[in-house]
Design an enzyme around this catalytic site. Sequence first.
Site, PDB file in Angstrom:
ATOM      1  CB  SER A 123      59.310  -2.351  57.371  1.00  0.00           C
ATOM      2  OG  SER A 123      58.465  -3.022  56.452  1.00  0.00           O
ATOM      3  CB  SER A 138      54.327  -3.479  56.539  1.00  0.00           C
ATOM      4  OG  SER A 138      54.978  -4.340  55.615  1.00  0.00           O
ATOM      5  CE  LYS A 150      53.377  -3.143  52.142  1.00  0.00           C
ATOM      6  NZ  LYS A 150      53.629  -2.709  53.529  1.00  0.00           N
ATOM      7  CB  SER A 209      50.662  -2.093  56.346  1.00  0.00           C
ATOM      8  OG  SER A 209      50.912  -2.514  55.017  1.00  0.00           O
TER       9      SER A 209
END
Length: 263
Positions: free
Chosen positions: A73, A75, A130, A221
């Site tokens: 993804s 993010s 993250k 995100s």
Amino acid sequence: MRWFEIALVALTLFTGAVWLLDKLYLAKRRAARAGLLEPTEPIVVDYAKAFFPVLAVVLCLRSFVAEPFRIPSGSMIPTLLIGDFILVNKFAYGLRLPITNQKFIGTGEPKRGDVVVFRPPQHPDEDWIKRVIGLPGDTIAYRNDTVYVNGEPLQYRMVGRYVGNGQETDESGARLLTEQLPGRPHPVLERDDRPYFVQGEGQWTVPAGNYFVMGDNRDNSEDSRFWGFLPEADLRGKAFLIWMSWDRSAGGVNFDRIGSRIP
């Protein structure tokens, strides 16, 4: 990829058990029956003896040294792009058992700014990535596109407008900034054309044994601003290197990203 981990452990245990059983019992039994003739190994034993060392090495490397992951993804744009293949240091935060992720030897703790792979509490079968913004005991706030750490706003330097390719095209035009996280400056994206409420503003105090994580693509995100804190027990490792980058819609392999360290 949890299914792969389960399959790898199961195959390693099975081939190891067959190899051990043959060494301790079956080989002697075959030799006794064969007499002066050369005993014939069953095909299952032959395959087990061939594959067990390979599977054991792969399992140990993947569980305790480094594991590859693919970024699914956007993010973490612009730090990580969709289609990046990364390596994750599995011993940075402690040695953990495969499948259960239970830590049995502590080797360190995440530092502010580390990019970490983890299994989020709300999706325990998925691997997410993250950046660590808040450590245990910190007070983190996010207001007006600005991160505050223990009451102090982070400083930002405007770099320009982001130009995305392939699957990142939708992010073109976003503000590309350098966020001056103490000791770990890194790029972030911020959008002016997305609904204000999705930005996840608020203030949080990080409890013991937990971390506050955010994606570098701040307006795209799903992170601690929305689902809460990351428990230490859910950490998988520290991302440190891009070893391949592939996006068919952007022309295939992006050779410029191969071998890049993750800031």
